[in-house]
Design an enzyme around this catalytic site. Structure first.
Site, PDB file in Angstrom:
ATOM      1  CG  ASP A  70     -24.291 -30.829   4.638  1.00 57.45           C
ATOM      2  OD1 ASP A  70     -24.524 -32.484   4.948  1.00 57.45           O
ATOM      3  OD2 ASP A  70     -23.160 -30.390   5.163  1.00 57.45           O
ATOM      4  N   GLY A  71     -26.700 -29.679   0.784  1.00 56.81           N
ATOM      5  CA  GLY A  71     -27.735 -28.904   0.283  1.00 56.81           C
ATOM      6  C   GLY A  71     -28.209 -29.480  -0.084  1.00 56.81           C
ATOM      7  CB  THR A 186     -20.898 -26.153   9.997  1.00 58.10           C
ATOM      8  OG1 THR A 186     -21.861 -26.733   9.842  1.00 58.10           O
ATOM      9  CG2 THR A 186     -20.344 -26.361  11.472  1.00 58.10           C
ATOM     10  N   GLY A 187     -22.419 -23.555   8.114  1.00 63.02           N
ATOM     11  CA  GLY A 187     -22.346 -23.299   7.001  1.00 63.02           C
ATOM     12  C   GLY A 187     -21.905 -21.932   6.169  1.00 63.02           C
ATOM     13  CE1 TYR A 188     -23.154 -16.256   3.024  1.00 63.20           C
ATOM     14  CE2 TYR A 188     -25.049 -15.874   2.963  1.00 63.20           C
ATOM     15  CZ  TYR A 188     -23.790 -14.934   2.801  1.00 63.20           C
ATOM     16  OH  TYR A 188     -24.128 -14.107   2.147  1.00 63.20           O
ATOM     17  CB  SER A 189     -23.808 -18.482   9.834  1.00 66.99           C
ATOM     18  OG  SER A 189     -22.532 -17.751  11.587  1.00 66.99           O
ATOM     19  CG  LEU A 190     -17.609 -22.393   9.558  1.00 66.54           C
ATOM     20  CD1 LEU A 190     -17.166 -21.546  10.799  1.00 66.54           C
ATOM     21  CD2 LEU A 190     -16.662 -23.359   9.386  1.00 66.54           C
ATOM     22  CB  ALA A 210     -19.296  -7.940   3.191  1.00 63.89           C
TER      23      ALA A 210
END
Length: 290
Positions: A70-71, A186-190, A210
């Site tokens: 995906d990247g 489905t990436g960083y947010s997940l 965090a």
């Protein structure tokens, strides 16, 4: 004649093997192939025939094949931009929510594309504008997955003052804040506790990284919302990431994020669905009790 662009970031064994299969299929189907110049430079000694190359794209291409994960597709969209060139991804990475074609499926997938056995999934993007002139942002100011602000050179948290359509929402005391599209959900947010959003939903999600104020939770908003951010902290600067690209901004710079006026078109084969991909990639239902 069908004209195809081929892009990849790396010259590893897996992308090279998939490239060789692709080139063989394209030759059989009499398809014109143009390979991204930097990728071709790395692989040209290992492939037999000579191919044309590109540095930038134009709208003469029928579709683009991305070889990688995906990247790699996130990098490919910086070349495609608003040209409306459909993208299909051959997965040589790991998860592959965007790059869904496996190596052994390449020939069948290309035939299905040529036979028009596919649909187009239009993916919304985000654009960013800052009150501080910044070369990295000005060069390519859009993102398919997410735009995030985060701390730089410090272990201290930052404060992200956030407004939606000019109305104050809150100040996140955290390591940063992610503004994600449905594609990026489905990436960083997940990874930071955000929800999964289906690709065609007209939504964005704000996900704190965090947060110290434990009541702060991911927030889903309409994708027509204009988001304004100002960051403050002990350091004088903070980071802004647009997918995999990073820029540095001075604290208290006004950052404006909104939905882009164009979309990225992903080729989805008729035997694929987003829900099927979710089950496969996130192993939903893979429970011994089932």
């Amino acid at each position: 004649m069908v004209k195809v662009a081929v892009y990849s970031q790396f010259q590893k064994k897996k992308p090279l093997a998939s490239l060789e299969v692709l080139l063989d299929v394209f030759q059989k189907k009499n398809i014109e192939v143009v390979i991204e110049a930097a990728f071709y430079k790395g692989v040209s000694p290992k492939i037999e025939a000579d191919y044309a190359t590109f540095i930038t794209l134009d709208n003469s291409f029928d579709f683009l094949v991305s070889i990688g994960g995906d990247g790699t597709i996130l990098r490919a969209i910086t070349l495609v931009g608003d040209l409306n060139i459909p993208i299909v991804g051959v997965n040589t990475g790991r998860l592959g929510f965007l790059a869904t074609i496996q190596h052994e499926e390449i020939e069948d997938a290309i035939q299905n594309i040529l036979d028009k056995n596919y649909s187009i999934s239009e993916r919304s993007l985000l654009t960013i504008k800052s009150s501080e002139d910044n070369a990295e942002i000005n060069t390519c100011n859009f993102a398919l997955n997410e735009i995030a602000v985060s701390r730089k050179n410090t272990t201290s948290m930052i404060t992200v003052e956030t407004e939606l359509n000019g109305e104050y929402l809150t100040s996140y005391w955290s390591d940063g804040l992610i503004i994600s599209t449905p594609t990026g959900s489905t990436g960083y947010s997940l990874s930071c506790g955000g929800p999964v959003i289906t690709p065609n939903a007209a939504s964005l999600v704000l996900t704190p990284i965090a947060p110290h104020n434990l009541s702060a939770r991911p927030l889903v908003i309409e994708d027509s919302t204009v988001i304004t951010l100002k960051v403050n902290g002990r350091e004088k600067e903070h980071l802004v990431s647009m997918d995999s690209r990073i820029a540095t901004l001075t604290n208290k710079t006004t950052i404006t994020i909104k939905k882009a006026p164009f979309t990225i078109k992903m080729i989805v084969l008729n035997n694929e669905t987003f829900l099927d991909t979710l089950r496969k990639k996130l192993l939903w239902g893979e429970d011994k009790r089932n």
